[in-house]
Enzyme design. Structure first.
Site, mmCIF file in Angstrom:
data_model
loop_
_atom_site.group_PDB
_atom_site.id
_atom_site.type_symbol
_atom_site.label_atom_id
_atom_site.label_comp_id
_atom_site.label_asym_id
_atom_site.label_seq_id
_atom_site.Cartn_x
_atom_site.Cartn_y
_atom_site.Cartn_z
ATOM 1 N N ASP A 144 -0.277 -12.665 6.075
ATOM 2 C CA ASP A 144 -1.700 -12.450 5.884
ATOM 3 C C ASP A 144 -2.444 -13.032 7.086
ATOM 4 O O ASP A 144 -2.224 -14.194 7.457
ATOM 5 C CB ASP A 144 -2.156 -13.126 4.588
ATOM 6 C CG ASP A 144 -3.652 -13.018 4.381
ATOM 7 O OD1 ASP A 144 -4.120 -11.936 4.001
ATOM 8 O OD2 ASP A 144 -4.358 -14.026 4.622
ATOM 9 N N ALA A 145 -3.309 -12.237 7.698
ATOM 10 C CA ALA A 145 -3.982 -12.668 8.928
ATOM 11 C C ALA A 145 -4.818 -13.922 8.707
ATOM 12 O O ALA A 145 -4.863 -14.806 9.569
ATOM 13 C CB ALA A 145 -4.858 -11.529 9.457
ATOM 14 N N HIS A 179 -8.384 3.558 19.928
ATOM 15 C CA HIS A 179 -7.663 2.364 20.375
ATOM 16 C C HIS A 179 -8.034 1.957 21.793
ATOM 17 O O HIS A 179 -8.029 0.760 22.115
ATOM 18 C CB HIS A 179 -6.156 2.598 20.236
ATOM 19 C CG HIS A 179 -5.688 2.602 18.815
ATOM 20 N ND1 HIS A 179 -5.442 3.763 18.118
ATOM 21 C CD2 HIS A 179 -5.464 1.581 17.939
ATOM 22 C CE1 HIS A 179 -5.066 3.466 16.882
ATOM 23 N NE2 HIS A 179 -5.068 2.160 16.751
ATOM 24 N N GLN A 235 0.835 -1.196 0.000
ATOM 25 C CA GLN A 235 0.000 0.000 0.000
ATOM 26 C C GLN A 235 0.875 1.253 0.000
ATOM 27 O O GLN A 235 2.100 1.174 0.180
ATOM 28 C CB GLN A 235 -0.889 0.014 1.234
ATOM 29 C CG GLN A 235 -0.106 -0.020 2.535
ATOM 30 C CD GLN A 235 -0.913 -0.459 3.731
ATOM 31 O OE1 GLN A 235 -2.135 -0.446 3.712
ATOM 32 N NE2 GLN A 235 -0.237 -0.870 4.791
ATOM 33 N N ASP A 264 -7.817 -5.387 14.423
ATOM 34 C CA ASP A 264 -7.627 -3.971 14.103
ATOM 35 C C ASP A 264 -7.339 -3.872 12.603
ATOM 36 O O ASP A 264 -6.219 -3.615 12.173
ATOM 37 C CB ASP A 264 -6.465 -3.406 14.925
ATOM 38 C CG ASP A 264 -6.327 -1.903 14.757
ATOM 39 O OD1 ASP A 264 -7.275 -1.269 14.266
ATOM 40 O OD2 ASP A 264 -5.258 -1.367 15.116
ATOM 41 N N GLU A 315 0.844 -8.556 10.910
ATOM 42 C CA GLU A 315 0.664 -7.432 9.990
ATOM 43 C C GLU A 315 1.198 -7.821 8.619
ATOM 44 O O GLU A 315 2.303 -8.360 8.505
ATOM 45 C CB GLU A 315 1.406 -6.195 10.520
ATOM 46 C CG GLU A 315 1.541 -5.045 9.551
ATOM 47 C CD GLU A 315 0.205 -4.486 9.084
ATOM 48 O OE1 GLU A 315 0.025 -4.343 7.858
ATOM 49 O OE2 GLU A 315 -0.660 -4.202 9.948
ATOM 50 N N ASP A 364 0.596 -0.184 13.009
ATOM 51 C CA ASP A 364 1.053 1.109 13.517
ATOM 52 C C ASP A 364 1.495 1.043 14.973
ATOM 53 O O ASP A 364 2.137 1.968 15.477
ATOM 54 C CB ASP A 364 -0.044 2.158 13.360
ATOM 55 C CG ASP A 364 -1.381 1.675 13.900
ATOM 56 O OD1 ASP A 364 -1.467 1.401 15.114
ATOM 57 O OD2 ASP A 364 -2.335 1.564 13.107
#
Length: 543
Positions: A383-384, A307, A275, A402, A349, A329
């Site tokens: 990849d989750a 959060h 991205q 998240d 992530e 993040d």
């Protein structure tokens, strides 16, 4: 209107009269024409993919944008093929003109779309749908020009050596489809990651105009008058000059457009394998904003409210081992580490570039409390969905999803019944799962659909939301859903692995939660909050 066509009798002269001799042997000439077909097909598909990718990035909803671009282009290609019948008597000059215009329009389309979005997408009135109208216009024009290529190339290949129509069509389409394959693979694996959308499209236009001009001026120049040849040379050099000038200025253009979209505080802008990441602010007392693919992911003024509401209700119970899906993040990890008794936090992530930025950018690392320096935090770049499939059962007390908004097509699989089933499988018998389900006020249908999906996976969700500080639009450049004066909020769903409704809890200094009731999955209005929760209140939400 489609005209009837009768096959020419054997030995009949070609429609263009007696052709001038070619500078090469017929076999070599056919090979050169088919090579040009290959290159032009690759360029045409790159233009299509570039429009789809840029529209999805700027406007949002990749399925809708892809459908609009492809359907308009296919329709326009049919119209272009019919229109090219009038040019077949001057096939060489017509093909050269089509390629020059196609290279100019296709090569500059990305910059034009980006410019309109950056500087005019916020206009109201008649120009509200300006970027979408320009997208359709480019799709239409490029489709018309691509459609005109095939009839003209058919005339040129028959100009070299007459053959039956079926054989000529087979040769032409074979080269066309193979070229489309190469263009379709080159765009995501070469042009986009190496050159970026704007430079990659400009390079494609350059290749396009060189291929078309080289074929006509090199192979069919004797079919053109002296004036036509010079006109063609000047036109193609002008197109090359425009594309080259744009390529030289593209970096300055991108910076100016980025400042127009994100503001003047842009500090970092990088394109990872996954991205585009943009960091704005974070210095001299200005709040830090993190944008992922043009969407505000972390807003410096509101991120703590988000959060805290995401993490702390799920920590009401055993929480020694936590799993964060997404959250590169580091903000969710920061909140998990605030809870006493946490022994391990795994962060899954997809984007390694975001993890590096969260570790090393001073402002972002300070905002996440240097969470990645804590020895209890372990990071997996994966990849989750796939990672959950490979994870043993009953490994975590808390799973925190998240993830990007469910309204983004690319993230749809992360809000599926199978995904929640896999998340439930890795929870301990007393574990909890919390899901960010997007803004409730702006997209109530999406929010309640996520709730229904959790129930289908055997979980009983407790829905709640928290309001942000901004009571007007969602801040930042995310204009994918259009302007909305709905309150800026976040919706969450908390579910327990044992099938019982969980209890909501926040630390004393956290913003109040609002539990929600569901009237109907198809209801357009926001479900009325039943309770306004003061901080540090325990409540069984019920809905």
């Amino acid at each position: 209107m489609i005209e009837p066509h009768a096959p020419a009798p054997p030995g009949a002269p070609p429609p263009w009269g007696t052709p001038a001799p070619l500078p090469v042997r017929p076999g070599t000439g056919r090979l050169l024409v088919l090579a040009c077909v290959f290159v032009c097909a690759a360029c045409g598909l790159v233009y299509e993919l570039e429009l789809v990718a840029l529209a999805s990035y700027l406007i949002g909803d990749s399925v809708t944008q892809a459908s609009v671009v492809l359907s308009v282009m296919v329709f326009a290609m049919g119209i272009g093929s019919l229109g090219a019948k009038r040019l077949r008597w001057h096939a060489a000059a017509g093909f050269a003109a089509v390629e020059a215009v196609l290279a100019l329009v296709g090569g500059c389309s990305a910059m034009a779309l980006y410019a309109v979005f950056a500087w005019t997408a916020g206009w109201a009135g008649l120009w509200t749908a300006g970027p979408r109208c320009l997208l359709v216009a480019f799709s239409l024009v490029i489709g018309l020009l691509i459609g005109a290529e095939v009839p003209l190339l058919m005339e040129l290949i028959q100009r070299i050596r007459r053959q039956d129509a079926g054989g000529a069509v087979a040769d032409l389409f074979a080269a066309d489809y193979v070229g489309a394959l190469v263009g379709g693979l080159a765009f995501p694996f070469l042009l986009l990651p190496v050159l970026g959308q704007l430079t990659g499209t400009l390079l494609t236009g350059t290749v396009n105009v060189v291929a078309g001009a080289s074929l006509v001026l090199g192979l069919f120049r004797r079919d053109l008058s002296r004036r036509a040849r010079w006109t063609l040379v000047v036109a193609n050099l002008t197109v090359l000059g425009v594309l080259a000038s744009a390529a030289v200025l593209v970096d300055d253009f991108e910076r100016a457009a980025r400042h127009a979209v994100y503001g003047d505080d842009v500090r970092v802008a990088l394109q990872t394998d996954v991205q585009e990441i943009v960091l704005a602010g974070g210095t001299h007392g200005r709040p830090l904003d993190l944008f992922l693919d043009g969407r505000l992911r972390v807003g410096g003024r509101d991120e703590r409210r988000y959060h805290e509401a995401l993490v702390h209700p799920a920590m009401n119970g055993p929480h020694a081992r936590g799993l964060i899906l997404g959250g590169g993040d580091g903000m969710a990890a920061r909140e998990v580490l605030r809870e006493p008794g946490v022994r391990r936090v795994d962060v899954v992530e997809l984007d390694a570039g975001l993890i590096r930025l969260a570790r090393h950018d001073p402002a972002l690392a300070a905002l996440n409390g240097h969470a990645y320096d804590d020895p209890r935090v372990h990071v997996a770049t994966a990849d989750a969905f796939r990672w959950l499939r490979e994870t043993p059962r009953y490994g975590y007390d808390v799973v925190i999803a998240d993830l990007p908004d469910p309204g983004i097509t690319a993230s749809a699989k992360l809000y599926s019944e199978e995904f929640y089933g896999l998340a439930r499988r890795v929870l301990t018998p007393r574990g909890r799962l919390v899901v960010h389900a997007g803004p409730v006020q702006a997209r109530p249908r999406t929010f309640w659909t996520v709730a229904a999906t959790l129930r289908a996976a055997g979980l009983v969700p407790a829905p709640y939301r928290v309001l942000g500080h901004d009571a007007g639009f969602t801040p930042g450049p995310d204009r994918s859903a259009g302007e909305s004066r709905a309150p800026h909020d976040w919706g969450f769903l908390l579910a327990a692995a044992d099938g019982r409704e969980p209890r909501l809890r926040l630390p004393p200094d956290a913003p109040p939660l609002r539990t929600l009731t569901q009237r109907s999955l198809n209801e357009d209005a926001l479900p009325t909050p039943t309770t306004s929760l003061p901080p540090s209140t325990l409540v069984d939400p019920g809905y």
